[in-house]
Design an enzyme around this catalytic site. Structure first.
Site, PDB file in Angstrom:
ATOM      1  N   LYS A 134       0.833  -1.197   0.000  1.00 30.81           N
ATOM      2  CA  LYS A 134       0.000   0.000   0.000  1.00 30.81           C
ATOM      3  C   LYS A 134       0.872   1.255   0.000  1.00 30.81           C
ATOM      4  CE  LYS A 134      -3.598   2.464   2.567  1.00 30.81           C
ATOM      5  NZ  LYS A 134      -4.648   2.379   3.603  1.00 30.81           N
ATOM      6  N   HIS A 294     -10.263 -24.432 -37.680  1.00 32.58           N
ATOM      7  CA  HIS A 294     -11.454 -24.000 -36.944  1.00 32.58           C
ATOM      8  C   HIS A 294     -11.825 -24.987 -35.836  1.00 32.58           C
ATOM      9  CE1 HIS A 294     -11.974 -20.577 -39.472  1.00 32.58           C
ATOM     10  NE2 HIS A 294     -12.086 -21.304 -40.565  1.00 32.58           N
TER      11      HIS A 294
END
Length: 537
Positions: A134, A294
């Protein structure tokens, strides 16, 4: 400048501490780490001396103290913060080196109990990491040994860490806490009450479907676009990718992989990896080639070498192979490379490429070559889970890793398959598992002869497989056929037999099984049941 060191995994920590000491950084550490560093002749202040409070409760409480968190969280550019530190005699801590109790490794061990897991949930470590991360503008937070070198390099060069590195370390720290908490949540969500008591032993199979799913992934790269050009996309990998998986591959040349390239490459690679047993049980005499277009295999074959396997696979459907994805389970040599280079190929994957093969593709600058090293037991290295995104949710299932052996087959017809047909049945069944449902696969002599994929009707898939074989000028006489699910009526069987099939493998399980068996006997073909289906949607 002061550094607090508290590590469970002490790999490289002595060397790091020596470098920090040489740079004039004061060292603070917790019990076990402090003892190690002292034994190495390094001056260390124990955390207990800093806090004025001894470690207690078997080490459960040692760094949860204002003199630690105040030193980490105080903003150096805020006078009120600095005044508070001075008033309470708290020194700043400028660098935090922490790795956490090995929770993930603990619960991965066979026989791990709930008590073992609980004792390996780190509390003080994550709290310190969050505090330091932090306050990244003032504190460097190091959570992995791979970061040690960069930290020391910047300290030696500049006497401090750059904002860029501190921020990157902060992000990595929060990611690590997220991973750690996710692992704990997954584990605890999988523990159940049995006979009014908590189950003691960790069961990985049950944990796969824990009450909350917290899988973590790391971004490999941003992609130019997704399935279509108006969609955005990125590629992520598991935190610890399995050896021999697509995510471990190295691209040797060619354009950047696209979203569709990666999806099709994975389909081809997972399919070719399933051919790992070799001819007569000797993997060195076995080469497999899979061509995908595909998401469906349009050609699969085995041969004595990569060239033979490719030549056979390509014959199945030359039209669909144009612009396809090709995978080999053996290193590509010059002969195979020259054959492949004559066609338009998007991606070519193999465990390795000879120098001569790489030379062949030098002029094909757009062809993407992927080298994916395969471990010795590569056929056993697979995803454990499969996911599918649905509206505001996720479907999760164990992966379809079922392997079929000759002993699993149930011959249900009067006519018996020949040994050659049985070999081709097993081959066809492997291929069918990777073809989209409804799947019909004709094979002969270790080669696909016709593939029908993704149709709403199994009957249509059978017809399409026949049409494709005819277009490729391949005879389906005396072929075997694999169907990924049962024939609901005899009509699908009649289509494949009319095309030339003499032997069929299917799961069985239809209410009309006897009708289909009777039809097979009437047509004089052999039929084998597997008892397992392979739907692939």
């Amino acid at each position: 400048m002061k550094a607090l060191i508290s590590v469970s995994d002490k790999t490289g920590i002595v060397e790091l501490a020596r470098d920090l000491h040489a740079l004039g950084v004061g060292l603070i550490s917790t019990g076990g780490t402090a003892k190690l560093l002292t034994e190495q002749g390094l001056p260390v202040t124990e955390v207990a001396e800093v806090t004025g409070f001894p470690e207690m409760l078997d080490g459960r409480v040692k760094t949860l103290h204002p003199k630690v968190h105040g030193g980490l969280l105080a903003r150096r550019d805020t006078p009120e913060h600095m005044a508070a530190l001075k008033a309470h005699n708290i020194d700043t801590i400028d660098l935090l080196i922490v790795n956490l109790y090995p929770f993930e490794a603990t619960v991965a061990k066979p026989g791990c109990t709930l008590a073992d897991a609980i004792e390996n949930i780190d509390i003080g470590g994550p709290a310190m990491v969050r505090s330091a991360a932090k306050n990244w503008k003032d504190v460097g937070i190091v959570t992995d040994a791979s970061q040690y070198a960069d930290v020391i390099a910047e300290l030696k060069a500049n006497g401090k860490l750059s904002d860029k590195l501190r921020f990157a370390l902060s992000v990595a720290a929060f990611n690590r806490i997220s991973q750690y908490d996710g692992a704990i949540s997954d584990y605890l969500s999988s523990v159940s009450f049995e006979a009014e008591k908590l189950s003691e032993e960790y069961v990985p199979e049950r944990a796969q479907f824990s009450g909350q799913f917290n899988e973590q992934y790391v971004k490999v790269q941003d992609l130019r676009y997704g399935e279509n050009s108006h969609q955005q996309a990125a590629w992520y990998r598991d935190l610890a990718p399995a050896a021999g998986s697509l995510a471990t591959g190295v691209q040797l040349q060619g354009k950047e992989l696209s979203y569709n390239n990666i999806a099709d490459a994975d389909a081809a690679w997972e399919c070719v990896k399933s051919f790992d047993t070799g001819v007569n049980g000797d993997p060195s005499q076995f080469a497999a080639c899979v061509i995908v277009k595909h998401a469906n295999p349009c050609g699969v074959a085995v041969g004595a070498n990569p060239l033979e396997a490719y030549s056979k696979a390509f014959q199945t459907d030359p039209t669909s192979a144009f612009g396809g994805i090709i995978a080999f389970n053996r290193p590509v040599d010059k002969a195979a490379a020259e054959a492949v280079s004559k066609q338009f190929v998007e991606v070519l994957m193999a465990p390795d490429f000879s120098a001569e093969a790489l030379e062949v593709f030098k002029s094909k600058v757009n062809v993407r070559l992927m080298k994916i090293a395969l471990p010795a037991n590569y056929g056993d290295v697979r995803n454990a889970l499969e996911t599918k995104r649905v509206g505001s949710g996720l479907l999760l299932q164990s992966a379809d890793n079922h392997e079929l052996a000759l002993a699993d087959l149930k011959i249900v017809t009067v006519k018996q398959p020949t040994p050659e047909e049985l070999n081709d049945l097993l081959f066809a069944w492997k291929v069918a598992k990777f073809v989209k449902s409804n799947a019909i696969v004709f094979c002969k002599n270790g080669m696909t002869m016709g593939v029908g994929a993704g149709q709403m009707s199994r009957l249509d898939s059978a017809r399409i497989a026949s049409i494709k074989a005819e277009a490729a000028k391949l005879s389906l006489q005396n072929t075997v056929v694999a169907s990924d699910a049962f024939f609901p009526f005899r009509d699908g069987l009649d289509v494949v037999v009319d095309a030339g099939a003499t032997c069929v493998v299917q799961p069985g399980g239809s209410m009309r099984d006897q009708e289909v068996i009777d039809a097979a006997n009437e047509r004089g073909v052999a039929m084998v049941f597997t008892g397992v289906r392979h739907f692939r949607h």
